[in-house]
Motif scaffolding. Structure first.
Motif, short mmCIF file in Angstrom:
data_model
loop_
_atom_site.label_atom_id
_atom_site.label_comp_id
_atom_site.label_asym_id
_atom_site.label_seq_id
_atom_site.Cartn_x
_atom_site.Cartn_y
_atom_site.Cartn_z
N LEU A 74 -6.06 -38.27 23.19
CA LEU A 74 -5.32 -38.58 21.88
C LEU A 74 -4.00 -38.06 21.51
N VAL A 100 -1.57 -36.04 9.48
CA VAL A 100 -2.67 -36.80 9.27
C VAL A 100 -3.52 -37.09 10.74
N GLY A 101 -2.62 -37.42 11.69
CA GLY A 101 -3.30 -37.68 12.91
C GLY A 101 -3.64 -36.21 13.72
N MET A 139 -6.94 -35.76 12.14
CA MET A 139 -7.92 -36.37 12.66
C MET A 139 -8.47 -35.89 14.03
N CYS A 157 -11.00 -32.99 13.70
CA CYS A 157 -12.03 -33.54 13.05
C CYS A 157 -12.72 -34.23 14.13
N ILE A 158 -12.23 -34.94 15.07
CA ILE A 158 -13.00 -35.66 15.94
C ILE A 158 -13.58 -34.76 16.85
N LEU A 206 -1.65 -43.47 4.71
CA LEU A 206 -1.93 -42.13 4.96
C LEU A 206 -3.07 -41.84 4.09
N TYR A 254 -6.20 -43.46 5.27
CA TYR A 254 -6.82 -42.72 6.49
C TYR A 254 -7.69 -41.64 6.30
N ARG A 261 -16.81 -36.22 7.51
CA ARG A 261 -16.40 -35.51 8.76
C ARG A 261 -17.48 -35.39 9.57
N GLY A 271 -15.55 -40.78 12.48
CA GLY A 271 -14.52 -40.29 13.50
C GLY A 271 -14.07 -41.36 14.40
N LEU A 330 -12.11 -44.04 12.23
CA LEU A 330 -10.87 -43.59 11.61
C LEU A 330 -9.77 -43.59 12.86
N TYR A 331 -10.37 -43.18 14.02
CA TYR A 331 -9.59 -43.37 15.03
C TYR A 331 -8.99 -44.41 15.44
N PHE A 389 -6.42 -45.32 12.58
CA PHE A 389 -5.33 -44.64 12.47
C PHE A 389 -4.30 -45.08 13.63
N VAL A 390 -4.56 -45.06 14.74
CA VAL A 390 -3.80 -45.33 15.95
C VAL A 390 -3.23 -46.84 15.69
#
Lengths: 104, 504
Positions: free
Chosen positions: A29, A79-80, A83, A86-87, B137, B140, B147, B153, B156-157, B160-161
């Motif tokens: 990531l 934000v990344g 994330m 969180c993950i 933003l 996202y 959570r 997750g 979102l991943y 986001f990417v």
């Protein structure tokens, strides 16, 4: 060899491609986030190189845009990283192969 | 030229939305946890209502060539704010039901609405980029709201990417456009010898915007992101990002026509979205671009409708429906023969119809989906409307509008787009879209039949929100009321194009 603005465009395109390849191919990531940053910075370089080719207010525009981009890239990184935290709490891993359970 | 005197009224709706977001964010730490979902949504809703009232008072004009307002943009901002209001109600109901510890989602919702309004108003590529990022933003963070859930997750991943990559692509396109024109203004004249660079930049911008609106082949993220998000957020992100993205695509399309005519938009003038432009010549590059867009539109319709048919999860079903709707919206970009006037009125009508119906559908479904949205599959939703007739009734109205049944705004939108296509001479594509619309209608009515069908085996969730009831009732009435002849914003309807989109 004389370095022209066009050479900077070449460097920017190569950096952009490296960033894109990092995002699409690396499973970590953090490397993916770094790839995104690299892509945005490549665009900044491209803007500044174009700014050298224009004159007057047209040149000014190209010098101002990277300031906006830097701020936005910082917000995106925030934000990344949130994330990623969180993950990581869910899966105990920063490898993106762990997040491929959804299907068509 | 509009000077800074009118800067405040033009940006008033955005400023009020932003104030509401900041106010809820500032008040959030001072409220006891169990009161957060009582006070904050109402504070946010008052700000959004004030912004909607301000929309009636804003001037037409622009702020230093960066942001502009006209009747089409007022209409689109109204759609965004309406969807936001509906989503606030849905969010209040589901956060209260799940005892969500924190009140920041309400603020994030308003920030995303600000970003989408700035996307609609942007007449400068840099301003557009800032709007896109502000909206993205915030969205996202909203997608990753739950959570503790693994699917959240993962959704979102992926979102986001891919979203960040395409934001970078958008910016690279802006850089090339700047290189070819010396300006980041939308529609700036191309310098001699730079047409290739300019076209490549515009193509990159279009690709990035097609990703944001989830059109084929850039739709792969949407089913996962829609499933990861809470149900109440799914409708909001589908509606609001699509309005912002298509407003930007529409502005870009008008700008392409200005450049195709051999002109450009001067730095102190802007393109107004509610007027048409005469297409004097159709150069090869624009013709090719148009064909690509039409092929993508038809493929979006195909993928959206046929992949959606087998889905069991209501959220994935709506995700594929959004791909299909992106297809209809892209059809509005079809160009007539050279010498005719191009106006995008049908695009704006369809966009707002879609936004209100989608936000409404998902807010109503969030209600039926039980704690943590775990029962959003069709087996568990079956018969839920019988348990909860009010929700069932509004859901029926929204799905009927999405399906395009008559006397709803959704019907007007589909009718305008298809009749425009026929008028422009694209008869085959219009027939194809018509067939797809029938398949789509079957799919929405099938969902309705399931929802009203068999007797439900489980109790509906007790969550109730006065805000959601009020917002849903008003939205369901608006679905009908907006069809009233003459209620649509003047100058928006096709057949009434004012030529010369460029105006000081």
């Amino acid at each position: 060899m004389v370095i022209d603005p066009i050479h900077y465009q070449g460097v920017a395109a190569i950096l952009f491609a490296i960033g894109l390849a990092a995002v699409l191919s690396r499973r970590n990531l953090f490397v993916a986030l770094m790839g995104i940053e690299l892509m945005l910075n490549a665009v900044n370089l491209s803007f500044l190189a174009f700014a050298r080719m224009h004159v007057g207010t047209a040149s000014l525009t190209g010098q101002i845009v990277p300031l906006f981009t830097i701020a936005i890239a910082a917000a995106e990184a925030c934000v990344g990283l949130a994330m990623v935290i969180c993950i990581f709490r869910q899966r105990d891993s920063v490898d993106s192969d762990a997040y491929a359970s959804m299907k068509e | 030229m509009t000077t800074s005197v009118s800067l405040f009224p033009l940006l008033l709706p955005v400023a009020l939305t932003l104030t509401g977001g900041l106010a809820t964010l500032a008040a959030e730490p001072f409220l006891a946890a169990e009161r957060k979902h009582d006070w904050l949504p109402w504070t946010a809703a008052i700000a959004v209502l004030a912004a909607i009232i301000a929309l009636f008072a804003v001037d037409t004009g622009h702020v230093h060539g960066l942001y502009a307002m006209d009747s089409a943009r007022v209409w689109l901002c109204g759609g965004i704010l309406g969807a936001t209001l509906i989503a606030l109600g849905g969010l209040q109901a589901s956060l209260r039901r799940d005892a969500f510890p924190g009140g920041e989602p309400h603020a994030l919702l308003l920030f995303a609405a600000c970003g989408a309004q700035l996307m609609v108003m942007a007449t400068d590529w840099l301003a557009l980029f800032v709007g896109v990022e502000l909206a993205s933003l915030a969205v996202y963070a909203l997608v990753g709201l739950r959570r503790q859930h693994a699917e959240s997750g993962e959704g979102l991943y992926k979102y986001f990417v891919m979203g960040s990559v395409f934001s970078a692509v958008l910016l690279y396109g802006v850089a090339m456009t700047y290189g070819a024109t010396g300006s980041t203004h939308v529609g700036a004249a191309v310098q001699s010898g730079s047409l290739g660079l300019w076209f490549f930049g515009q193509a990159l911008i279009l690709v990035a915007l097609l990703f944001k609106v989830g059109a084929f082949p850039f739709h792969f993220w949407s089913p996962d992101a829609y499933t990861g998000a809470p149900v109440a957020i799914t409708g909001f992100m589908g509606a609001v990002i699509k309005v912002g993205g298509f407003a930007a695509i529409g502005a870009q399309w008008l700008a392409l026509i200005v450049v195709a005519n051999g002109g450009g938009v001067p730095a102190d003038q802007v393109l107004f979205l509610d007027r048409g432009i005469e297409l004097t010549v159709l150069p090869g590059w624009l013709s090719v671009l148009q064909q690509i867009v039409l092929v993508l539109a038809v493929l979006s319709l195909w993928v959206g409708h046929f992949s959606g048919l087998g889905q069991r999860s209501a959220r994935r079903l709506i995700a594929y429906s959004s791909v299909a709707n992106a297809g209809y919206l892209l059809l509005a970009l079809a160009l007539p023969a050279a010498g005719s006037v191009v106006s995008l009125g049908s695009l704006w009508v369809y966009l707002v119809a879609y936004a209100i119906a989608t936000a409404g559908t998902l807010t109503a479904l969030a209600w039926l989906a039980d704690h943590d949205d775990r029962h959003d599959d069709l087996d568990h939703l079956a018969g839920q409307c019988r348990r909860d007739p009010f929700t069932g009734l509004v859901l029926t109205v929204f799905l009927a509008s999405t399906a395009g049944l008559p006397i709803t705004i959704g019907f007007i939108g589909k009718f305008l787009i298809l009749s425009d296509l026929v008028a422009k001479g694209w008869l085959v594509i219009a027939i194809l879209a018509m067939v797809m619309a029938l398949i789509g209608a079957a799919y929405y009515l099938g969902l309705l039949a399931t929802l009203w069908g068999s007797e439900s085996k489980r109790e509906p969730a007790p969550a109730r929100s006065a805000l959601a009831v009020a917002a849903l009732a008003v939205a369901a009435l608006a679905i009908f009321a907006l069809c009233w002849p003459g209620w649509l914003v003047p100058g928006q309807m096709p057949g009434n194009p004012k030529v010369a989109a460029v105006s000081p």
